[in-house]
Design a protein around this motif. Structure first.
Motif, PDB file in Angstrom:
ATOM      1  N   VAL A 219     -50.742  -9.170  33.537  1.00 37.90           N
ATOM      2  CA  VAL A 219     -50.680  -8.517  32.224  1.00 37.90           C
ATOM      3  C   VAL A 219     -49.508  -7.537  32.216  1.00 37.90           C
ATOM      4  O   VAL A 219     -49.415  -6.665  33.094  1.00 37.90           O
ATOM      5  CB  VAL A 219     -52.000  -7.763  31.942  1.00 37.90           C
ATOM      6  CG1 VAL A 219     -51.946  -7.112  30.556  1.00 37.90           C
ATOM      7  CG2 VAL A 219     -53.197  -8.699  32.043  1.00 37.90           C
TER       8      VAL A 219
ATOM      9  N   THR B 172     -47.646  -4.541  30.331  1.00 41.70           N
ATOM     10  CA  THR B 172     -47.717  -3.497  29.305  1.00 41.70           C
ATOM     11  C   THR B 172     -46.401  -2.720  29.335  1.00 41.70           C
ATOM     12  O   THR B 172     -45.543  -2.971  30.173  1.00 41.70           O
ATOM     13  CB  THR B 172     -48.899  -2.532  29.549  1.00 41.70           C
ATOM     14  OG1 THR B 172     -48.689  -1.839  30.793  1.00 41.70           O
ATOM     15  CG2 THR B 172     -50.225  -3.267  29.585  1.00 41.70           C
TER      16      THR B 172
ATOM     17  N   LEU C 182     -49.111 -11.433  22.906  1.00 48.71           N
ATOM     18  CA  LEU C 182     -50.113 -10.941  21.946  1.00 48.71           C
ATOM     19  C   LEU C 182     -49.544 -10.753  20.543  1.00 48.71           C
ATOM     20  O   LEU C 182     -50.219 -11.028  19.556  1.00 48.71           O
ATOM     21  CB  LEU C 182     -50.752  -9.638  22.434  1.00 48.71           C
ATOM     22  CG  LEU C 182     -51.650  -9.737  23.672  1.00 48.71           C
ATOM     23  CD1 LEU C 182     -52.483  -8.463  23.813  1.00 48.71           C
ATOM     24  CD2 LEU C 182     -52.568 -10.947  23.627  1.00 48.71           C
TER      25      LEU C 182
ATOM     26  N   GLU D 299     -54.901  -6.581  16.851  1.00 47.87           N
ATOM     27  CA  GLU D 299     -54.402  -6.523  18.231  1.00 47.87           C
ATOM     28  C   GLU D 299     -55.575  -6.555  19.223  1.00 47.87           C
ATOM     29  O   GLU D 299     -55.511  -7.231  20.253  1.00 47.87           O
ATOM     30  CB  GLU D 299     -53.586  -5.228  18.385  1.00 47.87           C
ATOM     31  CG  GLU D 299     -52.886  -5.095  19.717  1.00 47.87           C
ATOM     32  CD  GLU D 299     -51.955  -3.877  19.745  1.00 47.87           C
ATOM     33  OE1 GLU D 299     -52.396  -2.768  19.359  1.00 47.87           O
ATOM     34  OE2 GLU D 299     -50.796  -4.028  20.170  1.00 47.87           O
TER      35      GLU D 299
ATOM     36  N   ALA E 173     -56.290  -9.284  22.084  1.00 51.20           N
ATOM     37  CA  ALA E 173     -56.438  -8.886  23.494  1.00 51.20           C
ATOM     38  C   ALA E 173     -57.724  -9.456  24.072  1.00 51.20           C
ATOM     39  O   ALA E 173     -57.753  -9.962  25.205  1.00 51.20           O
ATOM     40  CB  ALA E 173     -56.441  -7.359  23.608  1.00 51.20           C
TER      41      ALA E 173
ATOM     42  N   THR F 146     -48.083  -7.947  26.242  1.00 55.23           N
ATOM     43  CA  THR F 146     -48.782  -7.167  25.208  1.00 55.23           C
ATOM     44  C   THR F 146     -47.780  -6.424  24.316  1.00 55.23           C
ATOM     45  O   THR F 146     -46.615  -6.282  24.661  1.00 55.23           O
ATOM     46  CB  THR F 146     -49.712  -6.127  25.862  1.00 55.23           C
ATOM     47  OG1 THR F 146     -48.914  -5.177  26.571  1.00 55.23           O
ATOM     48  CG2 THR F 146     -50.702  -6.785  26.813  1.00 55.23           C
TER      49      THR F 146
ATOM     50  N   ILE G  58     -50.823  -1.395  22.939  1.00 51.58           N
ATOM     51  CA  ILE G  58     -52.099  -1.963  23.433  1.00 51.58           C
ATOM     52  C   ILE G  58     -52.907  -0.922  24.220  1.00 51.58           C
ATOM     53  O   ILE G  58     -54.130  -0.944  24.232  1.00 51.58           O
ATOM     54  CB  ILE G  58     -51.818  -3.216  24.317  1.00 51.58           C
ATOM     55  CG1 ILE G  58     -53.094  -4.052  24.498  1.00 51.58           C
ATOM     56  CG2 ILE G  58     -51.257  -2.834  25.669  1.00 51.58           C
ATOM     57  CD1 ILE G  58     -53.434  -4.887  23.325  1.00 51.58           C
TER      58      ILE G  58
ATOM     59  N   ASN H 178     -59.241  -2.366  24.793  1.00 49.34           N
ATOM     60  CA  ASN H 178     -58.212  -3.380  25.062  1.00 49.34           C
ATOM     61  C   ASN H 178     -57.953  -3.461  26.561  1.00 49.34           C
ATOM     62  O   ASN H 178     -57.920  -4.539  27.152  1.00 49.34           O
ATOM     63  CB  ASN H 178     -56.879  -3.015  24.399  1.00 49.34           C
ATOM     64  CG  ASN H 178     -56.949  -2.964  22.889  1.00 49.34           C
ATOM     65  OD1 ASN H 178     -57.880  -3.479  22.304  1.00 49.34           O
ATOM     66  ND2 ASN H 178     -55.952  -2.332  22.278  1.00 49.34           N
TER      67      ASN H 178
ATOM     68  N   LEU I 169     -58.541  -6.490  29.403  1.00 48.40           N
ATOM     69  CA  LEU I 169     -57.394  -7.064  30.123  1.00 48.40           C
ATOM     70  C   LEU I 169     -57.490  -6.769  31.612  1.00 48.40           C
ATOM     71  O   LEU I 169     -57.193  -7.617  32.453  1.00 48.40           O
ATOM     72  CB  LEU I 169     -56.086  -6.502  29.545  1.00 48.40           C
ATOM     73  CG  LEU I 169     -55.779  -6.980  28.114  1.00 48.40           C
ATOM     74  CD1 LEU I 169     -54.649  -6.165  27.496  1.00 48.40           C
ATOM     75  CD2 LEU I 169     -55.435  -8.470  28.112  1.00 48.40           C
TER      76      LEU I 169
END
Ligand code: S3P
Length: 181
Positions: free
Chosen positions: A15, A17, A42, A70, A74, A87, A91, A97, A101
């Motif tokens: 993931v 971010t 996303l 969103e 997610a 993402t 997020i 969220n 994740l």
């Protein structure tokens, strides 16, 4: 971070971010190439689900509705296995969220300086939050407000300054391999 990751190692998602313009989408593509995995972006999922662009969602319904969409995206992405999930920069603002994740994989937060972010985001007008008279000031303000959320919700922070997406993807692959060992 107290949330437990419950997926078996080979199925864990990666993931990504990080703030707008930290390179999540390009790094996700490189990682997909390196690891032979699929990418779930996303922002793209939100646009597909809503049938309209992010800029139009903000303009028509406002940021709160965008944040609901969103969260739906997610949650759906967190059900997937062995994916690269890229993402949107906001997020981290909702703990639900990040809990979803987090339970599905390993979280890498990309970072860059406000100046680099400005350079990378000013190539188009796709990001409603930065369509203001002083985008650098806005970037700095948002980075300050969100910093604790980015730091507190990831497994690894990855500095992207002066690195190519390929180099960043290789760095993430190494850390991911170690994290799964
Ligand atoms: C946002 C980041 C954007 C997009 C939306 C809001 C944010 O995604 O989700 O414009 O709040 O930081 P990117 O980080 O991919 O630009």
């Amino acid at each position: 971070m107290p949330i437990q990751n419950t997926s078996p190692a080979s199925e864990q998602n990666i993931v990504l971010t990080g703030f707008m313009g930290t390179g999540k989408s390009s790094v996700a593509r490189e990682l997909a190439h390196l690891l032979g995995r699929g990418v779930i972006d996303l922002d793209t999922e939100i646009e597909k689900n809503a049938g309209m662009s992010i800029a139009s969602i903000f303009a028509a319904f406002g940021e709160p509705r965008f944040r609901e969409l969103e969260t739906d995206a997610a949650r759906q992405a967190a059900e997937k296995r062995a994916a690269i999930i890229s993402t949107g920069g906001g997020i981290v603002l909702k703990s639900e969220n990040m809990e979803a994740l987090r339970a599905s994989g390993v979280i890498f937060c990309l970072t860059a300086s406000p100046e680099t972010i400005l350079k990378r985001t000013s190539v188009n007008r796709e990001r409603p939050l930065l369509q203001v008279p002083d985008p650098l000031g806005k970037i700095t303000e948002l980075l300050n407000a969100r910093g604790p959320y980015y730091r507190g919700s990831c497994d690894y922070m990855i500095d992207t300054e002066g690195k190519t997406p390929k180099e960043i993807a290789q760095e993430i692959r190494e850390k991911f391999t170690l994290a799964r060992a």
